[in-house]
Write a protein that holds these residues in place. Structure first.
Motif, short mmCIF file in Angstrom:
data_model
loop_
_atom_site.label_atom_id
_atom_site.label_comp_id
_atom_site.label_asym_id
_atom_site.label_seq_id
_atom_site.Cartn_x
_atom_site.Cartn_y
_atom_site.Cartn_z
N THR A 111 -7.16 43.73 8.05
CA THR A 111 -6.27 43.93 8.47
C THR A 111 -7.26 42.74 9.42
N GLU A 113 -7.86 43.35 12.72
CA GLU A 113 -8.99 42.99 13.55
C GLU A 113 -10.18 43.12 12.77
N LYS A 114 -10.10 42.97 11.64
CA LYS A 114 -11.14 42.39 10.78
C LYS A 114 -11.33 41.24 10.64
N GLY A 117 -12.42 39.75 13.89
CA GLY A 117 -13.80 40.20 13.99
C GLY A 117 -14.87 39.68 13.44
N ARG A 129 -17.13 48.30 19.47
CA ARG A 129 -15.92 48.16 20.79
C ARG A 129 -16.05 47.01 21.19
N ARG A 132 -13.69 44.77 18.67
CA ARG A 132 -12.75 45.13 19.41
C ARG A 132 -12.01 44.46 20.80
N THR A 135 -11.10 41.29 20.12
CA THR A 135 -9.82 41.03 19.74
C THR A 135 -8.71 41.38 20.06
N LEU A 136 -8.98 41.94 20.51
CA LEU A 136 -7.53 43.07 21.41
C LEU A 136 -7.58 41.83 22.49
N GLU A 148 -2.59 46.05 20.62
CA GLU A 148 -2.75 47.47 20.18
C GLU A 148 -2.53 47.85 18.57
N ARG A 150 -0.87 46.18 16.67
CA ARG A 150 -1.10 45.51 15.93
C ARG A 150 -2.90 45.49 15.22
N LEU A 151 -3.94 45.43 15.82
CA LEU A 151 -4.83 45.62 15.05
C LEU A 151 -4.75 45.85 14.07
N GLY A 152 -4.31 47.32 13.44
CA GLY A 152 -4.61 47.34 11.62
C GLY A 152 -3.80 47.17 11.42
#
Length: 538
Positions: A111, A113-114, A117, A129, A132, A135-136, A148, A150-152
């Motif tokens: 994803t 986020e990953k 991250g 946190r 995250r 990233t956001l 937000e 789209r993170l996943g």
């Protein structure tokens, strides 16, 4: 002392299958200071990207080797021959890179986020946190809508422009000293180009970051770079302040490069020509599912009630932001994407036709994709790629006849028929796009969807492809749906233009009229961004 000093850089690639070694970069020298933007400009194969990859020592060793005199010093430290542990500490932290092809650079299994991250974890030891939130913040900084939610998301769920924003977010995550941007706006429309370039300028000014810009787009160079180096055949043939390069180019190659862009206009289209493709109220809605039982919570309205007409011998240009629904519309018209509404091809309703009924029409409806390297099989020769459609549709009575049809198609797109037994990796980007056009053309279609066919090509090659498409249209009366973010190319090729935003048409009409006197605020913003990118640097 400059932040980056490249001195007498030479790069040679070893011979392949007994072929002689290729000297890709020859004694290239330049420097880069903090807060400065340096552009490396040249056509495909000039050595720009190889030079950029050398800075981070990312070339495929031992297939590629540096000359004995090569030196790359970053903040006084020699990088050529540096230990891998030291290079890993520099890469992505103090020197970051935005690669040209975001789809091949992002991991399809992770994803957003990953992936972002991971950069924060390795260099900043940031987790949970804090990671995250950062990233956001980065995704919002690069202007990704609904960041937000789209993170996943995975890379394949984003448009080309959205993926490029994610790449930039990853590159700037650790606020590097140098950002190397290799064709960072290739797949982006002009409004997003302007936003991304402004973002890079702001980051450069705020962080004192140096920017090494690799591009073939001269309007971006004019807009962004303090100094410019012009490369061809692995050598820098001209260098100096950007304004001087553009106002008084000294080298013949530089002058040719500056004059190479799509020119001219198409002649008037015949308003009485037969309608090839018509759509009425075309809709493509993707369901948004959530919760344990994956219930539908809403819809992404990729195409929302679009109506259009494309006549024989004319081109309808479709422009709009990344994610506006341009490509989805093209796929829906070809029945490669499920849709609602009326779609007629040559007077036949194909919106509800079964695949068996569609099969005879497939040869008359073709598509040329944005990235020819991804759409051409690396395991097939050019003859096999072009001839595949002939076999599927049982065209050509014998192998000899099919071979003649293949060679004719190659000749029509300006390629040597003798190249038919070579493979895609042996051709430049422009040549691969010609092969993709030949693959569509060999079936003698009536309608071709051209999805960003020139976005990754050099200015000179863009001009050649546009001229080729105009010539083929005049010869065969082809109908084109031309999807592009480059308004110069659209102006040179399209008879009519349709502006899309959020899945809907906000303005359409004669190309010159829409270009010179836009009525909708969004169209005005598009034109303003295009003219702004052509401005002389401030």
């Amino acid at each position: 002392m400059s932040l980056l000093e490249v001195d007498k850089l030479g790069v040679t690639f070893g011979g392949w299958r007994g072929a002689p070694p290729v000297e890709a970069v020859k004694a290239v020298s330049f420097s880069l200071d903090r807060g400065e933007t340096l552009a490396l400009v040249g056509e495909s194969g000039s050595g720009k990207s190889v030079t950029a990859l050398s800075v981070l020592q990312l070339l495929p060793y031992p297939a590629a080797s540096h000359s004995r005199d090569s030196s790359i010093r970053f903040d006084g430290e020699e990088l050529v021959g540096a230990p891998q542990a030291r290079l890993r500490a520099v890469r992505g932290n103090r020197i970051a890179m935005v690669f040209q092809e975001p789809m091949t650079s992002l991991n399809p299994l992770h994803t957003l986020e990953k992936q972002i991250g991971e950069t924060l974890l390795i260099h900043k030891h940031m987790t949970g946190r804090a990671a995250r939130a950062r990233t956001l913040e980065l995704l919002q900084l690069v202007g990704l809508r609904d960041a937000e939610s789209r993170l996943g998301a995975y890379p394949h769920q984003l448009s080309g422009g959205q993926r490029q924003r994610v790449m930039i977010a990853m590159a700037i995550a650790n606020e590097p000293d140098i950002l190397i941007a290799d064709e960072p706006t290739t797949a982006l429309d002009v409004t997003i180009q302007a936003q991304i370039l402004k973002l890079m300028r702001d980051l450069r000014d705020r962080l004192g970051m140096a920017l090494l810009l690799i591009t073939h787009d001269l309007s971006i160079v004019r807009h962004m770079a303090d100094r410019t180096c012009v490369m061809t055949h692995g050598e820098i043939v001209e260098r100096g302040p950007t304004v001087d390069i553009f106002v008084q180019p000294q080298h013949p190659y530089t002058r040719r490069l500056l004059s190479a862009e799509p020119k001219g206009r198409v002649g008037p289209a015949d308003p009485a020509a037969p309608v090839v493709v018509a759509g009425e109220g075309v809709k493509v809605w993707f369901p948004i599912r959530a919760g344990l039982f994956r219930r539908v919570r809403g819809y992404v309205k990729a195409v929302d009630g679009v109506s259009l007409t494309v006549r024989a011998g004319s081109t309808l240009g479709v422009v709009g932001e990344s994610g506006s629904g341009k490509t989805t519309l093209g796929l829906a018209l070809l029945r490669l994407q499920e849709s609602e509404g009326v779609i007629a091809f040559a007077g036949h309703d194909i919106a509800h036709a079964a695949q068996k009924q569609l099969r005879p029409l497939r040869r008359e409806m073709q598509v040329v994709f944005q990235d020819p390297y991804s759409s051409l099989s690396p395991r097939m020769s050019i003859a096999q790629i072009i001839g595949e459609g002939l076999q599927v549709h049982r065209l050509g009575g014998s192998e000899k006849e099919r071979r003649e049809m293949i060679e004719t198609a190659l000749t029509e797109v300006g390629l040597d028929p003798g190249a038919a037994d070579r493979y895609p990796h042996e051709f430049s980007g422009g040549q691969r796009q010609r092969i993709a056009i030949a693959r569509a053309l060999v079936l003698k279609p009536r309608f071709i969807v051209l999805d960003e066919p020139t976005s990754a090509l050099d200015m000179s090659v863009q001009a050649q492809i546009v001229e080729l498409l105009r010539e083929l249209q005049a010869r065969y009366g082809l109908a084109y749906l031309f999807i592009s973010h480059d308004l110069k190319v659209v102006r040179a090729l399209a008879h009519h233009i349709m502006v899309m935003k959020d899945g809907q048409i906000v303005e359409q009409g004669d190309t010159e009229k829409v270009m010179t006197a836009p009525e909708h605020p969004y169209t005005k913003a598009l034109m303003a961004a295009a003219f702004d990118l052509a401005a002389v640097p401030h």
